[in-house]
Enzyme design. Structure first.
Site, PDB file in Angstrom:
ATOM      1  N   SER A  32     -35.274  -9.345 -34.728  1.00  0.00           N
ATOM      2  CA  SER A  32     -36.010  -8.787 -35.875  1.00  0.00           C
ATOM      3  C   SER A  32     -37.195  -9.668 -36.206  1.00  0.00           C
ATOM      4  O   SER A  32     -37.174 -10.879 -35.944  1.00  0.00           O
ATOM      5  CB  SER A  32     -35.099  -8.712 -37.094  1.00  0.00           C
ATOM      6  OG  SER A  32     -34.944  -9.993 -37.679  1.00  0.00           O
ATOM      7  N   ASP A  33     -38.213  -9.101 -36.788  1.00  0.00           N
ATOM      8  CA  ASP A  33     -39.222  -9.959 -37.404  1.00  0.00           C
ATOM      9  C   ASP A  33     -38.504 -10.709 -38.525  1.00  0.00           C
ATOM     10  O   ASP A  33     -37.445 -10.296 -38.994  1.00  0.00           O
ATOM     11  CB  ASP A  33     -40.414  -9.146 -37.924  1.00  0.00           C
ATOM     12  CG  ASP A  33     -41.676 -10.017 -38.006  1.00  0.00           C
ATOM     13  OD1 ASP A  33     -41.553 -11.260 -38.074  1.00  0.00           O
ATOM     14  OD2 ASP A  33     -42.792  -9.461 -38.002  1.00  0.00           O
ATOM     15  N   CYS A  34     -39.084 -11.853 -38.930  1.00  0.00           N
ATOM     16  CA  CYS A  34     -38.290 -12.768 -39.748  1.00  0.00           C
ATOM     17  C   CYS A  34     -38.101 -12.225 -41.162  1.00  0.00           C
ATOM     18  O   CYS A  34     -39.064 -12.072 -41.910  1.00  0.00           O
ATOM     19  CB  CYS A  34     -38.908 -14.149 -39.694  1.00  0.00           C
ATOM     20  SG  CYS A  34     -38.917 -14.726 -37.975  1.00  0.00           S
TER      21      CYS A  34
ATOM     22  N   ALA B 112     -36.741  -9.199 -41.552  1.00  0.00           N
ATOM     23  CA  ALA B 112     -36.826  -7.729 -41.487  1.00  0.00           C
ATOM     24  C   ALA B 112     -35.475  -7.031 -41.624  1.00  0.00           C
ATOM     25  O   ALA B 112     -35.427  -5.873 -42.031  1.00  0.00           O
ATOM     26  CB  ALA B 112     -37.519  -7.291 -40.193  1.00  0.00           C
TER      27      ALA B 112
END
Ligand code: NAG
Ligand code: NAG
Ligand code: NAG
Ligand code: NAG
Ligand code: NAG
Ligand code: NAG
Ligand code: NAG
Length: 852
Positions: A410-412, A414
């Site tokens: 995941s994006d951080c 997200a």
């Protein structure tokens, strides 16, 4: 309470808190590694066992920089070791940096590194000193202690060395299966975040999955760069790399970055899994992170990611992957924060046609040809479903259709966004299930590790679901060699001597040179004669870190435009005029005088991260503040040659310079040797060959189309494929100091007609390009398809190739137009081959084929 930590305490070797050993969070065991004494006189915090000190090195003062154990006063900087402990707020602050000892939210498991961070007083910065056992206990979990750091060597020790997962003769799949089968559920859960904890019992070390290397090894929480090893080579920003149209050099760059990464990893200074490249398409000129991408064309971005991924990942002879790349941000992410909606809340409404034609192709290339091991899902939602919970995108398209076998991270933060900002789920058990079953394996953050047990309890996920994810994750840790004897991989000997070598410096310079785009050169004022006296001015004339764009490390050196010009011209005066914001014109007068007294003027205008950055889009695509007024003032002051250099990531409307300057150069953010490359182009030591990687729109464009509108065909259209207005400069534009002629080779052999359904196969076009001018130079030859179908793009790049030619020299280039080049995407998102006429256009040459 897990008490396997005691096991490792029995082995003296793992008590390793040598000089330079990282400080970590570890389950409190009361052992000597966790016993500290506070010396109020010297303000040192010492380990009781050997008197060594808690230390921030003098080269790592930034947020996220590591904390070490070091001999007390190992150097002449005792301040590195001076701390003030505040027993009211329970914070430990460095006297040198003023920053706090922090157990990052991205890693609270055992074995996670401790860092310094701006003091916020949050629980992750609280350490309660317990004088009875001399430990500092962690504010977020008092069972965890500040620990001098343990080293775990995988597969070392009688308890594990004969187990199948340690048997290097077995297949990775067998080893991974065995390792996972030995983990307890809580241990499995500790692996679901990027700050993955150690499992000492199985000799699994902690691992931080998050490292950055967008255009050079940059940084990572839990590791720092610099210090004992020389700084990583800082290549030009990615938008420049797009402008080179030179993919063999991008491949070389990937090899250099991964070599430097391995050298740093060997020193404990970097991970091996990198959150790069950013391959979202530069859809709208306002986007603050467009600079991180290769531009606005799906084919160009696809070629970029294939070459970057191969350079970064390719195995050594022993089949160890060199590093892992992560194609980000999947999908349709290209907006930071605009008109009150940020990326964490944005729901991108994307038609099937745009998805297949524009937003997905680079990711498909990343998976199919690039063979990237990892993909990052984005903060935004796509058509109502948060990307990281989007099973259609992640499972159906990426895994089933494209055959992706890697892991999705995941994006951080997200995963948290699934519930906190998108309100797609309303409780932790459902949120974990939405992410994990939606296809996202690894949480950059701590939502999964904190809540997976609850999801199991509530039966929204099963342990078998976690096993699927862990299989993907450990497959790559193993393929990177993390569970094999270090010396088995040929990378083990890479060292600081392999970082920032003369060759990599040359490559960074060469990429900068090739990225510079000559946009205007009236009456051939360029190249300038270095004997002319020259006044160098403008907000970016002294740019240093600005040339690195974002996601960069500390460069080994930075050559500003002024430095570059001074090294080539003998009579140089400087007068900045104003800074990038250019709200204050008090410096104009001095610059006007300098312009009047010089035989030529070079004005470096543009943007920096204060104007366009992560989290920050532009609302205006003009030059900031009074920069254009500054150009006018200089133009009024002199009739001598005026060269405008535009240093920006995203496009800026430079119509005024186009109409009034004698020469205009676009230089992106050209990296560590940027100023040298600019000077070499201006003085003719390098013949420019860059081509714009995006459309430069007139400034009114932002009033004509909403940034939220993802439609590529929405009026007046987006990118060169659909924009119907007059561009200030179009995609692909770029001049040279020499001239080229193009002729078809074997034109008579080209087909004129095909049956749609069965006859069309690859058509090979051959073009001979001749340097007809008097200077040597490179040219990137671009091949486009144009269509008779009104629903198709106006044109689409399907091939490009860069060559260098001496005067009178020629080269024959081959461009393959396969079925994909003829296909268009219909409104339902299907790729179709329609009857009609198709014209291939290569630099003024054209050839038409009819499909019947
Ligand atoms: C690292 O970079 C900094 C800043 O660019 C520079 O001052 C320093 O000398 C460099 N160190 C090494 C070892 O190259
Ligand atoms: C691994 O290689 C290094 C040199 O690259 C050498 O110094 C070391 O002794 C080797 N270790 C083993 C266990 O062979
Ligand atoms: C530099 O150029 C200026 C203006 O053309 C001239 O007046 C001056 O003499 C030059 N200086 C040198 C050292 O040549
Ligand atoms: C340079 O040429 C362009 C057209 O080729 C023209 O529009 C512009 O006004 C010229 N600039 C100058 C300073 O003459
Ligand atoms: C921007 O926000 C304002 C205030 O909410 C709204 O009136 C306007 O329509 C929005 N503009 C666009 C293009 O969405
Ligand atoms: C390029 O060369 C060909 C063949 O020599 C000639 O016919 C053509 O006119 C030239 N084109 C240009 C643009 O000079
Ligand atoms: C390319 O160069 C070669 C060698 O000089 C020459 O024989 C040939 O005719 C040239 N081709 C064209 C198309 O100009």
């Amino acid at each position: 309470m897990i008490n396997y930590v005691y096991l490792i305490l029995c082995i003296p070797l793992v008590l390793g808190y040598d000089d330079g050993t990282n400080v970590q969070l570890w389950t409190c065991d009361g052992g000597p590694r966790q016993q500290w004494m506070m010396d109020s006189q010297s303000q040192e915090i010492k380990l009781k066992s050997d008197g060594n000190c808690l230390d921030i090195t003098n080269w790592s003062k930034g947020n996220g920089a590591n904390i070490y154990i070091w001999e007390c006063h190992p150097d002449d900087q005792p301040q590195n070791q001076q701390w003030s402990y505040n027993s009211t707020t329970y914070t430990i602050a460095s006297k040198l940096s003023g920053k706090c000892v922090d157990g990052s939210e991205y890693g609270t498991s055992d074995g996670t590194n401790i860092q310094q961070w701006d003091c916020s007083g949050a629980d992750n910065q609280k350490w309660k000193y317990n004088s009875s056992d001399s430990t500092f206990r962690y504010g977020m979990d008092s069972t965890k202690c500040l620990d001098a750091g343990s080293t775990i060597t995988p597969c070392q020790g009688a308890a594990v060395e004969n187990l199948p997962f340690c048997n290097t003769k077995l297949d990775v799949a067998v080893r991974v299966k065995d390792l996972i089968s030995r983990m307890q559920l809580s241990e499995k859960i500790s692996q679901l975040g990027t700050g993955a904890g150690a499992i000492a019992r199985l000799t699994v070390p902690a691992y931080q999955w998050w490292s950055e290397a967008l255009h050079g090894v940059a940084g990572s929480p839990g590791v720092h760069f610099g210090g004992q090893i020389p700084n990583a080579t800082s290549f030009p920003q990615v938008i420049n790399l797009g402008a080179t149209f030179d993919m063999p050099l991008v491949y070389k760059m990937g090899k250099v970055i991964s070599t430097e990464a391995r050298a740093m990893y060997n020193q404990g200074q970097a991970g091996l899994t990198f959150f790069a490249p950013n391959i979202n398409l530069f859809r709208d000129p306002r986007w603050g992170r467009g600079q991180e991408t290769p531009g606005e064309d799906p084919y160009l971005i696809s070629q970029y990611v294939i070459n970057f991924a191969h350079g970064m990942q390719e195995n050594d002879a022993n089949k160890f992957m060199k590093t892992v790349v992560t194609c980000k941000h999947f999908a349709a992410y290209d907006l930071e924060n605009w008109n009150g909606t940020d990326r964490f809340h944005f729901n991108a409404i994307v038609s099937d046609q745009d998805l297949v034609e524009t937003y997905l192709p680079a990711f498909e290339a990343c998976v199919r040809e690039g063979k990237a091991a990892s993909i990052m899902c984005s903060y935004n939602a796509v058509n109502g479903v948060p990307s990281c919970a989007n099973s259609f995108l992640q499972n159906t398209i990426v895994r089933e259709q494209w055959g992706f076998e890697g892991y999705i991270v995941s994006d951080c933060g997200a995963i948290n966004c699934i519930t906190a900002t998108h309100h797609y789920t309303s409780n932790p058990a459902d949120t974990v299930a939405a992410g994990l079953l939606g296809g996202c394996d690894l949480d950059c953050g701590s939502y999964y590790p904190k809540n997976a047990q609850e999801a199991i309890n509530k039966k929204t996920i099963t342990e078998a679901d976690i096993d699927v994810t862990l299989t993907r994750l450990f497959t790559y840790r193993m393929r990177l060699g993390m569970f094999d004897p270090v010396n088995d991989s040929s990378y083990h000997s890479l060292s600081p001597a392999d970082v920032n070598t003369a060759d990599s410096q040359d490559l960074a310079l060469n990429l900068a040179q090739e990225s510079i785009v000559l946009l205007q050169n009236n009456k051939s004022v360029l190249p300038l004669d270095p004997k002319l006296s020259v006044a160098v001015m403008g907000p970016n004339s002294d740019a240093t870190t600005t040339m690195q764009g974002n996601y960069h490390g500390t460069a080994p050196f930075l050559i500003s435009p002024i430095d570059g010009i001074k090294s080539m011209a003998s009579n140089v005066t400087t007068a900045k005029g104003c800074d990038v914001k250019c709200t204050d014109d008090s410096g104009f007068k001095e610059a006007v005088t300098a312009a009047q007294n010089a035989q030529a003027v070079i004005v470096v205008v543009g943007l920096d991260q204060s104007q366009e950055s992560e989290g920050h889009d532009r609302s205006d695509i003009s030059l900031p503040g009074k920069q254009e007024d500054f150009l006018m003032a200089i133009r009024s002051a002199t009739k001598n040659p005026m060269v405008v250099v535009v240093m920006t990531g995203g496009p800026v409307d430079i119509s005024w310079a186009k109409a009034n300057a004698d020469a205009v150069l676009w230089c992106g953010y050209p990296g560590q040797s940027g100023g040298k490359a600019i000077a070499q182009v201006i003085y003719g030591e390098f013949n420019p060959s860059g081509r714009l990687p995006y459309t430069i729109y007139p400034k009114d464009y932002v009033n004509q189309i909403s940034f939220f509108d993802m439609g590529m065909r929405s009026k007046p259209g987006r990118t060169y494929k659909f924009y119907t207005g007059d561009a200030v400069y179009p995609f692909g534009y770029g001049l040279s100091y020499t001239t080229f002629n193009f002729t078809w080779t074997e034109y008579e052999k080209l087909p004129l007609k095909f049956q749609v359904l069965d006859e069309l196969s690859t058509v090979q076009y051959q073009v001979t390009v001749t340097n007809t001018g008097s200077k040597s130079g490179g040219i990137a030859v671009l091949a486009y398809m144009t269509y008779s179908d009104a629903n198709a793009p106006m044109k689409q790049l399907f091939g490009f190739q860069r060559v260098e030619l001496n005067p009178k020299e020629n080269a024959t280039l081959f461009f393959d137009a396969g079925v994909e080049a003829f296909q268009t995407v219909d409104e339902g998102g299907s790729k179709v081959l329609k009857p009609g006429s198709y014209t291939v256009r290569i630099e003024g040459l054209s050839h038409t084929i009819t499909l019947v």
